[in-house]
Design a protein around this motif. Structure first.
Motif, PDB file in Angstrom:
ATOM      1  N   GLN A   1       1.763   6.711  -7.122  1.00  0.00           N
ATOM      2  CA  GLN A   1       0.625   7.533  -7.532  1.00  0.00           C
ATOM      3  C   GLN A   1       0.784   8.916  -6.874  1.00  0.00           C
ATOM      4  N   GLN A   2       1.582   9.316  -6.039  1.00  0.00           N
ATOM      5  CA  GLN A   2       1.423  10.665  -5.506  1.00  0.00           C
ATOM      6  C   GLN A   2       2.920  11.363  -5.731  1.00  0.00           C
ATOM      7  N   SER A   3       3.808  10.629  -6.555  1.00  0.00           N
ATOM      8  CA  SER A   3       4.935  11.181  -6.811  1.00  0.00           C
ATOM      9  C   SER A   3       5.180  12.080  -7.788  1.00  0.00           C
TER      10      SER A   3
ATOM     11  N   LEU B   1       2.210   1.765  -3.651  1.00  0.00           N
ATOM     12  CA  LEU B   1       1.134   2.099  -4.433  1.00  0.00           C
ATOM     13  C   LEU B   1       1.059   3.798  -4.194  1.00  0.00           C
ATOM     14  N   ALA B   2       1.095   4.140  -2.814  1.00  0.00           N
ATOM     15  CA  ALA B   2       0.821   5.483  -2.766  1.00  0.00           C
ATOM     16  C   ALA B   2       1.787   6.408  -3.181  1.00  0.00           C
ATOM     17  N   GLU B   3       3.108   5.762  -3.038  1.00  0.00           N
ATOM     18  CA  GLU B   3       4.086   6.620  -3.384  1.00  0.00           C
ATOM     19  C   GLU B   3       4.295   6.849  -4.801  1.00  0.00           C
TER      20      GLU B   3
ATOM     21  N   VAL C   1      -2.601   0.987 -10.699  1.00  0.00           N
ATOM     22  CA  VAL C   1      -2.066   2.444 -10.715  1.00  0.00           C
ATOM     23  C   VAL C   1      -2.384   2.764 -12.087  1.00  0.00           C
TER      24      VAL C   1
ATOM     25  N   ASN D   1      -5.834   3.944 -12.026  1.00  0.00           N
ATOM     26  CA  ASN D   1      -6.285   5.304 -11.457  1.00  0.00           C
ATOM     27  C   ASN D   1      -5.581   6.562 -12.338  1.00  0.00           C
TER      28      ASN D   1
ATOM     29  N   ASP E   1       0.824  -1.256  -0.090  1.00  0.00           N
ATOM     30  CA  ASP E   1      -0.024  -0.068  -0.007  1.00  0.00           C
ATOM     31  C   ASP E   1       0.856   1.170  -0.064  1.00  0.00           C
ATOM     32  N   ALA E   2       1.914   1.175   0.678  1.00  0.00           N
ATOM     33  CA  ALA E   2       2.993   2.335   0.902  1.00  0.00           C
ATOM     34  C   ALA E   2       3.450   2.759  -0.443  1.00  0.00           C
TER      35      ALA E   2
END
Length: 688
Positions: A72-74, A68-70, A96, A99, A65-66
């Motif tokens: 998508q938000q990078s 994936l978040a990294e 991803v 999304n 999860d970390a």
């Protein structure tokens, strides 16, 4: 000018998309897949007391999860992928990818897909999602390139991937290309499913002769043993409606119900749309009652489509009552229902009533995209109320800073009908400045106006622009333009316009001769030869004669014989004047003596003779062709001659030609016969 809300096209109410009504779990990749529950079996459920062991090398859920978040938000996707991308599975990366697509992050989507390809972290779902989102971003070329890059045959024939590619082409108005690719896919091993056919059927709604193509697809579908479901039936009914096939739409609706499929809002609105083609309000009312009996409450789309039916039937009072119902239900918050009623009223000559509906819409502060203005402006222009139309157009420009091709077309039409060239040019500059692409109606308005004002070269440049953008051409308008260009002394442009029209499809037979006459008058004989050669059988005897006279006098001397053959092949009997002119041209250029000889040899085998004038012309100039050629020419001439009595023989003898007849036939002159070409001459000698 017919404005945005015509009965057959632009006034059509957008029906509910089949993707929002019919949800299939087997239609991956689709937006509806996210809402469909995955199919599972009870025996496959994992017991809470028996948790599966984590595979070797797999990362924990929290780490996954970390990462994936990294990613998508990078703000630096390349670095994020280089740092952690290898830790994720293909399924994670696909999340991803989707999304990014849903968020319209097209640049990141393309970069991620490229990284997945490079590192081999890709599967069918990856290709499917990528192609689908490239279609949404209108980037058809990247979608097709992704499909073409698939080297694995099994992957390339994956039905989900193929469906995405076909859907991409259909959504981007490339239906013919989709059909061609579909045929190649089948040859390569694709096994199409129900989604494949529903995708292609949806494309039939947007093309000419779509109903015929839809029937072919349905027949093929049934041959493959694929059952038609409610999605297919809904699409078929919509195809029938868009192609004005009302009876067929009813037939498919009845057949669907007979097979046990329950109609939903999409089916009802599609069938109502079919009824709106001819304003069949009685059947529309019956359908609404059936719908209510089934426990369904008509929604905004259904009621607005019903309004179309009433307006088409001319039931304006009933239409106004229904519009009031839409207002009460909160379904008249945009200008669509008002525009439908205004359009019907204005086309029935009730322009002031249409203006009253417009005023009511304004009082209710209904959001407008300019369509309502375009209807009134167009109606006023068409009815000759030009100053009023110009005022409405000017008022719109003063009140709104919002334009699209529909409102600009309406304004153009008003200014053109009023002959206001300055306003026409201002509107065209506005269109260019706002990067609004002209449509077929724009070109039609401008070409009609320019031809009316005898600005034929401007109309021609408009035609070139129209053709380069792939818009269909109207023969009647182009015929008028071609004749106008001819009168304006622009034969080259007239021929170019003719060629553009001819390449676009079949044209009327009379236009070939009209352009031929224009080209002859403009001394464009090279182009005239092309027209005559390609359409000789469509040219009248008068036209053929005019062409031959002009070409024999001034055409390419190397093609004179060809021109004569072309006209002869059409069935036209060439007269002696044309042959005389041809011989005269050859006489002036002795180096073309071989062409003259070929002509003289061709004539008798096709039933032609030379008259005395042409014969004498050749004999008088025989010395120009050399002593060795004289006998050949005179033999050819004699075989072509038909002169009463012995004139031909006597003239040849005067010139020193010794005649030796075949004794088997006798001397024709001694037997009182005419020296016609059926006589067999043993030989001719030329005295030195």
């Amino acid at each position: 000018m017919s404005h945005a809300f015509s009965a057959t096209q632009t006034a059509q109410i957008p029906l509910l998309s089949s993707s929002t009504i019919f949800r299939r779990a087997n239609s991956l990749p689709n937006t509806v897949t996210a809402f469909a529950k995955p199919l599972t079996r009870a025996g496959n459920k994992v017991s809470s007391s028996r948790v599966a062991k984590k595979p070797s090398g797999a990362i924990s859920r929290s780490r996954r999860d970390a990462v994936l978040a990294e990613i998508q938000q990078s703000s630096d996707l390349e670095s994020a992928l280089a740092s952690s991308g290898r830790e994720l599975k293909v399924a994670d990366l696909n999340i991803v990818l989707r999304n990014f697509g849903k968020s319209s992050r097209w640049k990141d989507l393309i970069e991620l897909f490229g990284w997945m390809l490079k590192h081999g972290k890709i599967n069918a779902a990856s290709y499917s999602s990528y192609i689908k989102f490239m279609a949404e971003s209108r980037n058809t070329s990247k979608a097709l390139n992704a499909y073409k890059s698939i080297s694995d045959e099994t992957m390339r024939n994956n039905v989900s991937i193929c469906n995405s590619v076909l859907s991409c082409l259909v959504k981007n108005n490339s239906f013919d290309e989709a059909i061609d690719l579909f045929e190649r896919m089948k040859q390569s091993g694709l096994q199409p499913d129900v989604v494949t056919y529903s995708t292609l059927l949806a494309g039939c709604m947007k093309v000419k002769h779509g109903y015929t193509k839809a029937l072919e697809l349905v027949e093929e579908l049934e041959d493959h043993g694929i059952s038609m479901d409610n999605v297919i039936y809904g699409t078929l009914i919509a195809v029938c409606a868009s192609n004005c096939q009302c009876k067929e739409a009813e037939m498919y609706y009845t057949r669907m119900k007979a097979e046990g499929h329950s109609p939903n809002m999409y089916h009802y609105s599609a069938l109502l749309n079919a009824f709106s083609v001819k304003g069949n309000h009685q059947k529309a009312d019956e359908l609404i009652q059936d719908m209510k009996s089934a426990g369904l409450i008509p929604n905004k789309v259904v009621l607005t489509t019903l309004l179309k039916v009433y307006v088409k039937a001319g039931l304006f009072e009933k239409s106004k009552v229904l519009l009031s119902d839409l207002q009460v239900l909160g379904h008249a918050t945009d200008e669509m229902p008002y525009c439908i009623l205004m359009d019907g009223l204005s086309k029935s000559g009730k322009i002031d009533e249409a203006k009253a509906v417009f005023e009511e819409m304004n009082k209710r502060q209904v959001r407008s995209d300019g369509y309502s203005h375009s209807i009134i402006i167009s109606a006023l222009s068409s009815s000759g109320r030009l100053e009023e139309a110009k005022k409405w157009a000017a008022d719109y420009e003063a009140m709104y800073n919002k334009y699209d091709v529909v409102i600009l077309n309406a304004m153009l039409c008003a200014y053109c009908r009023a002959g206001d060239m300055e306003s026409v040019m201002q509107t065209m500059r506005k269109m260019d400045k706002l990067a609004i692409n002209p449509d077929q109606k724009t070109f039609h308005i401008l070409m009609t106006y320019f031809c009316k004002e005898k600005l034929y070269l401007l109309a021609y440049r408009t035609l070139q622009d129209m053709s380069s953008k792939g818009h269909p051409l109207e023969e009647e308008m182009l015929s008028s333009l071609i004749l106008g260009l001819g009168k304006a002394g622009a034969p080259s442009e007239a021929f170019s316009a003719y060629s553009i029209l001819k390449s676009d499809g079949v044209i009327s037979k009379t236009l070939h001769e009209k352009i031929l006459v224009i080209l002859i008058a403009g001394k464009r004989l090279k182009d005239a030869y092309v027209v005559a050669e390609e359409n000789a059988n469509l040219i009248s005897p008068q036209g053929a004669k005019k062409f031959l006279v002009a070409y024999m006098k001034s055409g390419d001397i190397n093609l004179i014989n060809d021109a004569l053959r072309v006209i002869h092949t059409s069935g036209y009997k060439i007269d002696q004047n044309a042959f005389h002119l041809a011989v005269s041209r050859y006489i002036t250029q002795p180096e073309k003596k071989e062409l003259l000889l070929q002509l003289l040899q061709w004539m008798p085998s096709h039933g032609y003779v030379v008259n005395s004038s042409t014969r004498n012309l050749i004999l008088r100039n025989s010395d120009l062709f050399g002593q060795q050629q004289v006998g050949i020419f005179e033999t050819s001439i004699l075989s072509l001659c038909y002169v009463p009595g012995n004139d031909a023989i006597q003239q040849l003898q005067v010139l020193g030609v010794k005649l030796d007849f075949n004794p088997g036939y006798g001397n024709p002159s001694s037997r009182g016969q005419k020296p016609w070409r059926n006589t067999r001459w043993k030989g001719i000698q030329v005295s030195s």
